[in-house]
Design a protein around this motif. Sequence first.
Motif, PDB file in Angstrom:
ATOM      1  N   ASN A   8      17.300 -13.794   8.524  1.00 18.77           N
ATOM      2  CA  ASN A   8      18.708 -14.182   8.490  1.00 18.77           C
ATOM      3  C   ASN A   8      18.884 -15.567   7.866  1.00 18.77           C
ATOM      4  O   ASN A   8      19.845 -15.810   7.122  1.00 18.77           O
ATOM      5  N   GLU A   9      17.991 -16.482   8.154  1.00 20.80           N
ATOM      6  CA  GLU A   9      18.096 -17.834   7.627  1.00 20.80           C
ATOM      7  C   GLU A   9      17.930 -17.864   6.104  1.00 20.80           C
ATOM      8  O   GLU A   9      18.662 -18.569   5.407  1.00 20.80           O
ATOM      9  N   VAL A  10      16.992 -17.110   5.583  1.00 17.86           N
ATOM     10  CA  VAL A  10      16.765 -17.148   4.135  1.00 17.86           C
ATOM     11  C   VAL A  10      17.810 -16.348   3.375  1.00 17.86           C
ATOM     12  O   VAL A  10      18.071 -16.616   2.196  1.00 17.86           O
ATOM     13  N   VAL A  11      18.408 -15.360   4.036  1.00 16.13           N
ATOM     14  CA  VAL A  11      19.400 -14.535   3.347  1.00 16.13           C
ATOM     15  C   VAL A  11      20.765 -15.204   3.333  1.00 16.13           C
ATOM     16  O   VAL A  11      21.442 -15.245   2.315  1.00 16.13           O
ATOM     17  N   SER A  12      21.173 -15.791   4.465  1.00 20.29           N
ATOM     18  CA  SER A  12      22.523 -16.354   4.499  1.00 20.29           C
ATOM     19  C   SER A  12      22.628 -17.638   5.300  1.00 20.29           C
ATOM     20  O   SER A  12      23.345 -18.552   4.930  1.00 20.29           O
ATOM     21  N   GLY A  13      21.910 -17.710   6.398  1.00 22.42           N
ATOM     22  CA  GLY A  13      22.144 -18.801   7.339  1.00 22.42           C
ATOM     23  C   GLY A  13      21.875 -20.184   6.801  1.00 22.42           C
ATOM     24  O   GLY A  13      22.687 -21.099   6.962  1.00 22.42           O
ATOM     25  N   GLU A  14      20.729 -20.392   6.127  1.00 23.89           N
ATOM     26  CA  GLU A  14      20.352 -21.738   5.679  1.00 23.89           C
ATOM     27  C   GLU A  14      19.979 -21.731   4.201  1.00 23.89           C
ATOM     28  O   GLU A  14      19.025 -22.384   3.783  1.00 23.89           O
ATOM     29  N   ARG A  15      20.721 -20.993   3.374  1.00 26.86           N
ATOM     30  CA  ARG A  15      20.358 -20.862   1.967  1.00 26.86           C
ATOM     31  C   ARG A  15      20.391 -22.216   1.244  1.00 26.86           C
ATOM     32  O   ARG A  15      19.464 -22.570   0.522  1.00 26.86           O
ATOM     33  N   ASP A  16      21.474 -22.974   1.447  1.00 26.62           N
ATOM     34  CA  ASP A  16      21.590 -24.261   0.745  1.00 26.62           C
ATOM     35  C   ASP A  16      20.497 -25.238   1.185  1.00 26.62           C
ATOM     36  O   ASP A  16      19.902 -25.928   0.356  1.00 26.62           O
ATOM     37  N   GLN A  17      20.254 -25.288   2.498  1.00 29.44           N
ATOM     38  CA  GLN A  17      19.216 -26.185   2.997  1.00 29.44           C
ATOM     39  C   GLN A  17      17.840 -25.749   2.513  1.00 29.44           C
ATOM     40  O   GLN A  17      16.974 -26.582   2.192  1.00 29.44           O
ATOM     41  N   LEU A  18      17.630 -24.454   2.423  1.00 29.25           N
ATOM     42  CA  LEU A  18      16.362 -23.917   1.923  1.00 29.25           C
ATOM     43  C   LEU A  18      16.117 -24.378   0.489  1.00 29.25           C
ATOM     44  O   LEU A  18      15.028 -24.859   0.150  1.00 29.25           O
ATOM     45  N   MET A  19      17.127 -24.257  -0.370  1.00 31.46           N
ATOM     46  CA  MET A  19      16.982 -24.662  -1.769  1.00 31.46           C
ATOM     47  C   MET A  19      16.730 -26.168  -1.889  1.00 31.46           C
ATOM     48  O   MET A  19      15.926 -26.615  -2.705  1.00 31.46           O
ATOM     49  N   GLN A  20      17.424 -26.954  -1.062  1.00 26.96           N
ATOM     50  CA  GLN A  20      17.237 -28.405  -1.102  1.00 26.96           C
ATOM     51  C   GLN A  20      15.830 -28.790  -0.671  1.00 26.96           C
ATOM     52  O   GLN A  20      15.179 -29.652  -1.284  1.00 26.96           O
ATOM     53  N   ASP A  21      15.320 -28.151   0.382  1.00 29.40           N
ATOM     54  CA  ASP A  21      13.963 -28.447   0.862  1.00 29.40           C
ATOM     55  C   ASP A  21      12.923 -28.073  -0.188  1.00 29.40           C
ATOM     56  O   ASP A  21      11.937 -28.798  -0.390  1.00 29.40           O
ATOM     57  N   ILE A  22      13.134 -26.935  -0.846  1.00 26.98           N
ATOM     58  CA  ILE A  22      12.190 -26.515  -1.885  1.00 26.98           C
ATOM     59  C   ILE A  22      12.190 -27.515  -3.038  1.00 26.98           C
ATOM     60  O   ILE A  22      11.126 -27.926  -3.535  1.00 26.98           O
ATOM     61  N   LYS A  23      13.373 -27.941  -3.468  1.00 27.65           N
ATOM     62  CA  LYS A  23      13.466 -28.889  -4.579  1.00 27.65           C
ATOM     63  C   LYS A  23      12.792 -30.221  -4.234  1.00 27.65           C
ATOM     64  O   LYS A  23      12.017 -30.768  -5.031  1.00 27.65           O
ATOM     65  N   ASP A  24      13.080 -30.732  -3.024  1.00 28.37           N
ATOM     66  CA  ASP A  24      12.488 -32.018  -2.616  1.00 28.37           C
ATOM     67  C   ASP A  24      10.965 -31.912  -2.524  1.00 28.37           C
ATOM     68  O   ASP A  24      10.237 -32.804  -2.972  1.00 28.37           O
ATOM     69  N   GLY A  25      10.491 -30.796  -1.937  1.00 28.66           N
ATOM     70  CA  GLY A  25       9.044 -30.624  -1.807  1.00 28.66           C
ATOM     71  C   GLY A  25       8.346 -30.498  -3.149  1.00 28.66           C
ATOM     72  O   GLY A  25       7.255 -31.045  -3.358  1.00 28.66           O
ATOM     73  N   LEU A  26       8.980 -29.783  -4.087  1.00 32.49           N
ATOM     74  CA  LEU A  26       8.381 -29.623  -5.407  1.00 32.49           C
ATOM     75  C   LEU A  26       8.346 -30.938  -6.174  1.00 32.49           C
ATOM     76  O   LEU A  26       7.361 -31.259  -6.844  1.00 32.49           O
ATOM     77  N   VAL A  67      15.272 -30.229 -11.271  1.00 30.55           N
ATOM     78  CA  VAL A  67      16.698 -30.524 -11.127  1.00 30.55           C
ATOM     79  C   VAL A  67      17.349 -29.617 -10.091  1.00 30.55           C
ATOM     80  O   VAL A  67      18.165 -30.059  -9.283  1.00 30.55           O
ATOM     81  N   ASP A  68      16.956 -28.355 -10.087  1.00 28.79           N
ATOM     82  CA  ASP A  68      17.556 -27.411  -9.132  1.00 28.79           C
ATOM     83  C   ASP A  68      16.670 -26.180  -9.018  1.00 28.79           C
ATOM     84  O   ASP A  68      15.974 -25.815  -9.966  1.00 28.79           O
ATOM     85  N   VAL A  69      16.718 -25.560  -7.854  1.00 27.97           N
ATOM     86  CA  VAL A  69      16.023 -24.292  -7.616  1.00 27.97           C
ATOM     87  C   VAL A  69      17.028 -23.340  -6.991  1.00 27.97           C
ATOM     88  O   VAL A  69      17.710 -23.699  -6.024  1.00 27.97           O
ATOM     89  N   ARG A  70      17.124 -22.141  -7.519  1.00 30.66           N
ATOM     90  CA  ARG A  70      18.072 -21.171  -7.001  1.00 30.66           C
ATOM     91  C   ARG A  70      17.419 -19.798  -6.876  1.00 30.66           C
ATOM     92  O   ARG A  70      16.558 -19.433  -7.676  1.00 30.66           O
ATOM     93  N   VAL A  71      17.859 -19.073  -5.865  1.00 27.70           N
ATOM     94  CA  VAL A  71      17.407 -17.698  -5.669  1.00 27.70           C
ATOM     95  C   VAL A  71      18.487 -16.771  -6.207  1.00 27.70           C
ATOM     96  O   VAL A  71      19.633 -16.809  -5.753  1.00 27.70           O
ATOM     97  N   LYS A  72      18.129 -15.967  -7.201  1.00 26.95           N
ATOM     98  CA  LYS A  72      19.100 -15.051  -7.782  1.00 26.95           C
ATOM     99  C   LYS A  72      19.300 -13.817  -6.919  1.00 26.95           C
ATOM    100  O   LYS A  72      20.409 -13.316  -6.780  1.00 26.95           O
TER     101      LYS A  72
END
Length: 290
Positions: free
Chosen positions: A132-150, A163-168
């Motif tokens: 649920n978190e990866v599908v809808s609950g925390e999508r924006d936070q997930l992308m931000q964490d991935i970008k910062d970690g990378l 610059v940005d990471v997005r899940v299509k």
Amino acid sequence: MNKIIPVVIVLFLAIILADSSLYVVKETERAVKLRFGRLIESDVRPGLHVKLPLADDIRKFDGRVLTLDANPESFLTVQKKRLIVDSFAKWRIADVDTYYKATGGNEAQAMNRLAKRVNDGLRNEFGSRTLNEVVSGERDQLMQDIKDGLNERVRESLGVEIVDVRVKRIDLPPEVSNAVFRRMKAEREKEARELRSKGKEEAEKIRSSAEREKTIIEATAYSESEQLRGQGDAQASATYANAFSKDAEFYAFVRSLNAYRSSFSNKGDIMLVDPQSDFFKYLNDSKAGR
């Protein structure tokens, strides 16, 4: 004529020398200068520059934001649910020196190495979250964490900035998707049956109520009609009685005329009646009853 040829030769050599000595770096480019294969200037600024002919080599790279469209990969959530994730990343060169040393300026190699790190980042983040978190609950936070970690890793290792990471798209595996689809279909069919059943129940209630109201209305209307008919008959009887009481003979005469009119309305009718009967009383004797 002999004086022109040396001038032409000098101009030709000057053009060749200028062409091999001058170079331009565009605003959209990043560049490094190599001298006999050794890096001597790591980030050449945009503009017109001079180099040593034959000794210096200028390597230019695309300095704009580039897109890494990764192939869909399979990741597991913290609940061990397998997902097929299709993602993309936006990146650009941040440190030309590190970028050149890490990839040799080969964009395809940079893309391959960056794609591996993006997939690793997605795998780590998906592995610490629920479906649920990866599908809808925390999508924006997930992308931000991935970008910062990378960015913490690729800046030092590849000299690039994410610059940005997005899940299509996030899909379930085909075998799981089919099972989920069948379950969803069964649930929807069950819900449809329940709704149809409730609809039929409501329809029966409405139909019964309508039939009851119809019966009540018909009964009420029949009762009122009978009452009106009785009142009319009573009023008619009272009128007849009143008229009869005023002149009984005239009343009998009028009724006889009406009877004659009804009996002889059709010329083809034939009626056999005793001439001495009361029916012909007023025809036989104009002074009947006087």
